[in-house]
Design a protein around this motif. Structure first.
Motif, PDB file in Angstrom:
ATOM      1  N   HIS A 179       0.831  -1.221   0.000  1.00 33.45           N
ATOM      2  CA  HIS A 179       0.000   0.000   0.000  1.00 33.45           C
ATOM      3  C   HIS A 179       0.863   1.269   0.000  1.00 33.45           C
ATOM      4  N   ASP A 189      -1.368   3.891  -3.436  1.00 30.64           N
ATOM      5  CA  ASP A 189      -1.773   2.595  -2.883  1.00 30.64           C
ATOM      6  C   ASP A 189      -1.325   1.425  -3.767  1.00 30.64           C
ATOM      7  N   SER A 239       0.710  -2.069  -4.334  1.00 28.59           N
ATOM      8  CA  SER A 239       1.187  -3.255  -3.607  1.00 28.59           C
ATOM      9  C   SER A 239       1.599  -4.339  -4.607  1.00 28.59           C
ATOM     10  N   GLY A 245       2.456   3.474   3.678  1.00 29.45           N
ATOM     11  CA  GLY A 245       2.768   2.126   3.224  1.00 29.45           C
ATOM     12  C   GLY A 245       4.107   1.628   3.741  1.00 29.45           C
ATOM     13  N   LYS A 270     -10.591  -2.319  -6.345  1.00 33.03           N
ATOM     14  CA  LYS A 270      -9.489  -2.979  -5.655  1.00 33.03           C
ATOM     15  C   LYS A 270      -8.921  -4.087  -6.537  1.00 33.03           C
TER      16      LYS A 270
END
Length: 347
Positions: free
Chosen positions: A21, A55, A57, A92, A327
């Motif tokens: 993140h 964000d 990852s 993050g 997401k």
């Protein structure tokens, strides 16, 4: 150029490097006077922020070549510099061999600096014009190995220069005395001098002629095989991505749209933006153009749209795309896609 090799997909359970993140924003507001605005007869203060990485990852396994692609300005280079520690993330975590490194001091980061190196896009700008090749290559070795002898350093410099295809007799020359391809070879040699495990290559061939690009790519692939290197490769050249990659991450406006094994991505892209990117590749023997035409203009990273950042240019967008941020979800095997249309089965 060599034939494209089949890369095994790495074991998802083993990570050399992992981003969780990660967010990187830049405040470009300027001084106090630059921030003041008159609105409705009142004096207000407004900050201007570039939302470069939002964000993100992913994890990179030992020995793989993890490529990040996208349009210019999508945040690829910022992500690379944040990963390597040049920029600290705003939010993050970044983990190297399961140890968090984004919150370490400069002194505590020294052991990781030796294991993580970077190759920059412009070799002339990244090499000190006042230092000879010998000085450039000796500096990192001596810094990380204070007890090393002069003879050992010279032997190391000659060995690495030979490996990257630069004559060791040229150690007394300055960067301006070399061609662009030779300078990039010297930049690669500098990265290899300290025996790293992980290399971030930020557009390492984009400033070079096509024939030289092939030489540099083959050099990087040979170094990977010989030394067991792991690469994070930043580029906008999809032919390069297909040639060298294990997995590919597609970015748009600082957001990760799709993450997939390279072969799967090129055979069956899932995200509408990935499909548009791949459709722009010219193909021999193709009678009709299958180019996907996107609508609208690329938004600014200062004022990101609500919901999915791609919805303003996507022909498949609906009301949910305009309001909710998608997401990343695993859809098939190792493929991750951040798209409401894919999630809902519309694409």
């Amino acid at each position: 150029m060599k034939t494209t090799r089949a890369h095994p997909v790495p074991d998802p359970g083993s990570h050399l490097l992992e981003l969780k993140h990660v967010v990187k924003h830049f405040d470009i507001s300027g001084g106090l006077l630059d921030q003041l605005r008159f609105e409705s007869g009142r004096l207000t203060r407004q900050r201007t922020t570039v939302k470069a990485v939002n964000d993100v990852s992913f994890a990179i396994a030992p020995g793989e070549t993890f490529s990040v692609v996208g349009e210019s300005g999508c945040g690829k280079s910022t992500l690379a510099r944040t990963t390597i520690g040049i920029y600290p993330p705003n939010h993050g975590q970044i983990l190297y061999r399961e140890e968090r490194i984004d919150n370490k001091s400069a002194q505590a980061m020294l052991p990781f600096r030796r294991r993580m190196q970077m190759i920059f896009q412009d070799p002339y700008a990244s090499l000190n014009p006042r230092k000879t090749v010998r000085q450039t290559l000796e500096e990192p070795v001596v810094f990380h190995n204070p007890a090393i002898s002069t003879d050992q350093v010279e032997a190391r410099v000659a060995e690495v220069m030979s490996q990257v295809g630069v004559d060791p007799k040229w150690v007394g020359r300055y960067p301006h005395e070399f061609s662009g391809g030779q300078r990039q070879r010297i930049s690669i040699a500098r990265a290899l001098m300290v025996d790293p495990e992980f290399i971030v290559a930020d557009e390492p061939v984009s400033a070079l002629d096509v024939s030289i690009q092939a030489q540099i790519l083959n050099l990087l692939m040979e170094a990977q095989e010989e030394r067991g290197l792991t690469y994070m490769f930043i580029t906008h050249d999809l032919s390069v991505v297909q040639h060298i990659s294990t997995r590919v991450a597609v970015m748009y406006l600082g957001t990760l749209c799709e993450l997939s094994p390279a072969q799967t991505l090129f055979e069956s892209p899932r995200h509408p933006y990935t499909q548009a990117l791949l459709s722009a590749i010219p193909r021999l023997g193709q009678k009709r153009s299958r180019h996907v035409r996107l609508k609208g203009e690329v938004p600014t990273p200062i004022h990101l749209p609500r919901g999915c950042v791609f919805h303003g240019r996507c022909v498949h967008a609906n009301r949910r795309c305009e309001e909710d941020v998608p997401k990343a979800r695993t859809v098939e095997g190792d493929v991750q896609v951040a798209c409401h249309g894919v999630e809902e089965g519309r694409l």
